[in-house]
Scaffold this active site. Structure first.
Site, PDB file in Angstrom:
ATOM      1  N   HIS A   1     107.339  45.915 -24.301  1.00 62.50           N
ATOM      2  CA  HIS A   1     106.713  47.021 -24.770  1.00 62.50           C
ATOM      3  C   HIS A   1     106.333  46.626 -26.239  1.00 62.50           C
ATOM      4  O   HIS A   1     107.167  46.142 -26.964  1.00 62.50           O
ATOM      5  CB  HIS A   1     107.494  48.604 -25.059  1.00 62.50           C
ATOM      6  CG  HIS A   1     108.719  48.473 -25.749  1.00 62.50           C
ATOM      7  ND1 HIS A   1     108.797  48.540 -26.894  1.00 62.50           N
ATOM      8  CD2 HIS A   1     110.078  48.308 -25.235  1.00 62.50           C
ATOM      9  CE1 HIS A   1     109.899  48.600 -27.298  1.00 62.50           C
ATOM     10  NE2 HIS A   1     110.881  48.558 -26.471  1.00 62.50           N
TER      11      HIS A   1
ATOM     12  N   ASP B   1     105.222  48.534 -28.936  1.00 68.31           N
ATOM     13  CA  ASP B   1     105.659  49.503 -29.874  1.00 68.31           C
ATOM     14  C   ASP B   1     106.982  49.606 -30.541  1.00 68.31           C
ATOM     15  O   ASP B   1     107.984  49.005 -29.812  1.00 68.31           O
ATOM     16  CB  ASP B   1     105.291  50.986 -29.553  1.00 68.31           C
ATOM     17  CG  ASP B   1     106.359  51.361 -28.526  1.00 68.31           C
ATOM     18  OD1 ASP B   1     106.430  50.622 -27.535  1.00 68.31           O
ATOM     19  OD2 ASP B   1     106.822  52.764 -28.590  1.00 68.31           O
TER      20      ASP B   1
ATOM     21  N   ASP C   1     114.087  44.584 -30.757  1.00 66.39           N
ATOM     22  CA  ASP C   1     113.621  45.676 -29.752  1.00 66.39           C
ATOM     23  C   ASP C   1     112.086  45.891 -29.920  1.00 66.39           C
ATOM     24  O   ASP C   1     111.659  46.690 -30.974  1.00 66.39           O
ATOM     25  CB  ASP C   1     114.470  46.973 -29.862  1.00 66.39           C
ATOM     26  CG  ASP C   1     113.959  47.708 -28.844  1.00 66.39           C
ATOM     27  OD1 ASP C   1     113.114  47.709 -27.833  1.00 66.39           O
ATOM     28  OD2 ASP C   1     114.383  49.267 -29.038  1.00 66.39           O
TER      29      ASP C   1
ATOM     30  N   GLU D   1     106.647  52.842 -25.417  1.00 68.99           N
ATOM     31  CA  GLU D   1     107.953  52.997 -24.861  1.00 68.99           C
ATOM     32  C   GLU D   1     108.953  53.856 -25.624  1.00 68.99           C
ATOM     33  O   GLU D   1     109.768  54.461 -25.100  1.00 68.99           O
ATOM     34  CB  GLU D   1     108.587  51.527 -24.485  1.00 68.99           C
ATOM     35  CG  GLU D   1     109.772  51.338 -23.730  1.00 68.99           C
ATOM     36  CD  GLU D   1     110.845  51.596 -24.572  1.00 68.99           C
ATOM     37  OE1 GLU D   1     111.961  51.681 -23.898  1.00 68.99           O
ATOM     38  OE2 GLU D   1     111.030  51.687 -25.547  1.00 68.99           O
ATOM     39  N   GLU D   2     108.785  53.810 -27.033  1.00 66.68           N
ATOM     40  CA  GLU D   2     109.682  54.387 -27.899  1.00 66.68           C
ATOM     41  C   GLU D   2     109.654  55.828 -27.784  1.00 66.68           C
ATOM     42  O   GLU D   2     110.652  56.688 -28.401  1.00 66.68           O
ATOM     43  CB  GLU D   2     109.855  53.657 -29.114  1.00 66.68           C
ATOM     44  CG  GLU D   2     110.242  52.232 -29.222  1.00 66.68           C
ATOM     45  CD  GLU D   2     111.515  52.029 -29.180  1.00 66.68           C
ATOM     46  OE1 GLU D   2     112.297  52.988 -28.677  1.00 66.68           O
ATOM     47  OE2 GLU D   2     111.886  50.738 -29.067  1.00 66.68           O
TER      48      GLU D   2
ATOM     49  N   GLU E   1     114.176  44.131 -22.749  1.00 66.51           N
ATOM     50  CA  GLU E   1     115.138  45.246 -23.682  1.00 66.51           C
ATOM     51  C   GLU E   1     116.251  44.457 -24.123  1.00 66.51           C
ATOM     52  O   GLU E   1     116.594  43.720 -23.287  1.00 66.51           O
ATOM     53  CB  GLU E   1     115.461  46.454 -22.895  1.00 66.51           C
ATOM     54  CG  GLU E   1     114.381  47.458 -22.811  1.00 66.51           C
ATOM     55  CD  GLU E   1     113.991  48.176 -24.073  1.00 66.51           C
ATOM     56  OE1 GLU E   1     114.833  48.153 -25.135  1.00 66.51           O
ATOM     57  OE2 GLU E   1     112.711  48.614 -23.965  1.00 66.51           O
TER      58      GLU E   1
ATOM     59  N   HIS F   1     116.759  49.773 -33.607  1.00 65.09           N
ATOM     60  CA  HIS F   1     116.545  51.173 -34.235  1.00 65.09           C
ATOM     61  C   HIS F   1     117.319  51.189 -35.522  1.00 65.09           C
ATOM     62  O   HIS F   1     117.524  52.453 -36.004  1.00 65.09           O
ATOM     63  CB  HIS F   1     116.867  52.308 -33.060  1.00 65.09           C
ATOM     64  CG  HIS F   1     115.873  52.212 -31.924  1.00 65.09           C
ATOM     65  ND1 HIS F   1     116.133  53.439 -31.156  1.00 65.09           N
ATOM     66  CD2 HIS F   1     115.218  51.529 -31.413  1.00 65.09           C
ATOM     67  CE1 HIS F   1     115.231  53.123 -30.082  1.00 65.09           C
ATOM     68  NE2 HIS F   1     115.072  51.744 -30.205  1.00 65.09           N
TER      69      HIS F   1
HETATM   70 ZN   LIG Z   1     112.802  48.717 -26.423  1.00 66.97          ZN
END
Ligand SMILES: [Zn+2]
Length: 376
Positions: free
Chosen positions: A76, A78, A106, A138-139, A163, A349
């Site tokens: 992903h 984003d 990530d 995705e997030e 991931e 994150h």
């Molecule tokens: Zn991710």
């Protein structure tokens, strides 16, 4: 270009989910085309009017018929937002064998590794088609991958969903579901409750039933997970207008994470049965359920060639992820899917997320071997 240089370029492009991902997709398009892949982008406008693009890059096939892809590498584009105080968020910084930056872990490290991996293979020699798939959003709910799963521009047999798993192959994941539940009542002066009906009392009755459902769900176990059963949470509740008014309404949010083998709507069906039962005791019982989200769980068999390959290549036994991924969307496109990539989800994150350099390099080797194994 080294994999670190590629990661530096990817991290420098701000691709927070709230923005359009067109800039990072332009970069990835150019890289894929110069490596000899055929690309097709799938674009739409999100709710705020930003352009969001999924990119599919193919080697060994073209887009004329819906292609049957042997191996899809899915990343992903984003990222989650970053704290403005993290001034180096977009400039990849190396310290003590770790590369720091927003998205470094990530999931831009995985994307950089896929671009480096395809350069290690002679793509002219592929016997079975390979695809790199770069998704949007995705997030914020795997929205890009879900759009692809609906549009079905290809079928895939195997998919590695990037991931951060610290290079452990993850062959199962819980589902993620949400519902907004609203109980109606009738307002009255609280001195005369018989003239009204409390939405809050009704919610309390239903919540007590949901707690019993949560207990029953513990009997259905998948030992690969911690905890090994479907979990239920009521994380938000609100209702009523004043202390001396019988509440006309009460709302709460029900969230559940379902184990593989249970349909995403299993809990919702049990809640609906409880509502029917409560209706027998209170013919006025009005309950509206808005099922806002139902992401299925997934499980790829331990005997899948992709699981076995990644276990051997990484030296790690396969496990299960506790967080939502794009794997169910790839399964909807026909694939046996495994979640796998460099970096640790526990540092994702966060301000200062990083990917270990050695894991980044090992990913390039393992993904290159995967292409040779499945596509040559
Ligand atoms: Zn991710």
């Amino acid at each position: 270009m080294t994999v670190e240089e590629t990661l530096t370029r990817l991290v420098a492009i701000d691709s927070v989910s709230s923005r359009s991902n067109s800039e990072i997709i332009s970069y990835l398009t150019a890289r894929c085309e110069s490596a000899g892949l055929k690309v097709k982008s799938f674009s739409h406008q999100d709710e705020s009017g930003s352009e969001k693009i999924n990119l599919v890059a193919l080697a060994g096939a073209d887009f004329s018929d819906p292609p049957q892809i042997e191996l899809a590498l899915v990343g992903h584009t984003d990222t989650v937002p970053y704290d403005p105080a993290w001034t180096d968020a977009l400039s990849l910084t190396e310290r003590e064998g770790k590369l720091f930056g927003r998205g470094a872990c990530d999931t831009k490290a995985f994307i950089a590794a896929t671009l480096a991996a395809i350069e290690t293979v002679d793509l002219e020699k592929l016997k079975h088609p390979l695809a790199l798939i770069f998704t949007a959003d995705e997030e914020i709910g795997c929205l890009g991958a879900k759009r692809l799963a609906e549009a079905k521009p290809f079928r895939a047999r195997h998919a590695i969903v990037g991931e951060p798993t610290s290079l452990q192959p993850m062959r199962a994941g819980k589902g993620y579901c949400l519902a907004e539940i609203r109980l109606r009542g009738r307002e009255a002066h609280s001195a005369y409750p018989q003239l009204g009906a409390s939405g809050i009392f009704r919610a309390a009755r239903l919540i007590e039933r949901i707690e019993r459902i949560a207990e029953r769900l513990k009997d259905d176990r998948r030992e690969a997970f911690d905890p090994p059963y479907t979990t239920v949470n009521i994380g938000l509740i609100s209702g009523g207008t004043a202390k001396n008014i019988v509440a006309a309404e009460c709302r709460f949010t029900l969230e559940w994470r379902s184990i593989p083998g249970q349909k995403a709507d299993h809990v919702l069906n049990l809640v609906n049965e409880a509502v029917v039962d409560l209706l027998k005791q209170d013919s006025d019982f009005v309950c509206e359920i808005d099922a806002a989200r139902a992401d299925e769980s997934f499980e790829t068999s331990a005997g899948s060639p992709l699981v076995k390959f990644l276990e051997a290549a990484s030296g790690e036994a396969s496990g299960a992820v506790a967080f939502g991924t794009e794997a169910p969307s790839m399964i909807a496109l026909g694939a046996e899917a495994v979640v796998f990539g460099p970096g640790d989800i526990r540092v994702a994150h966060r301000t200062g997320e990083f990917v270990p350099v050695d894991q980044l390099h090992r990913s390039v080797i393992i993904l290159g071997q995967a292409i040779e194994q499945f596509c040559l």
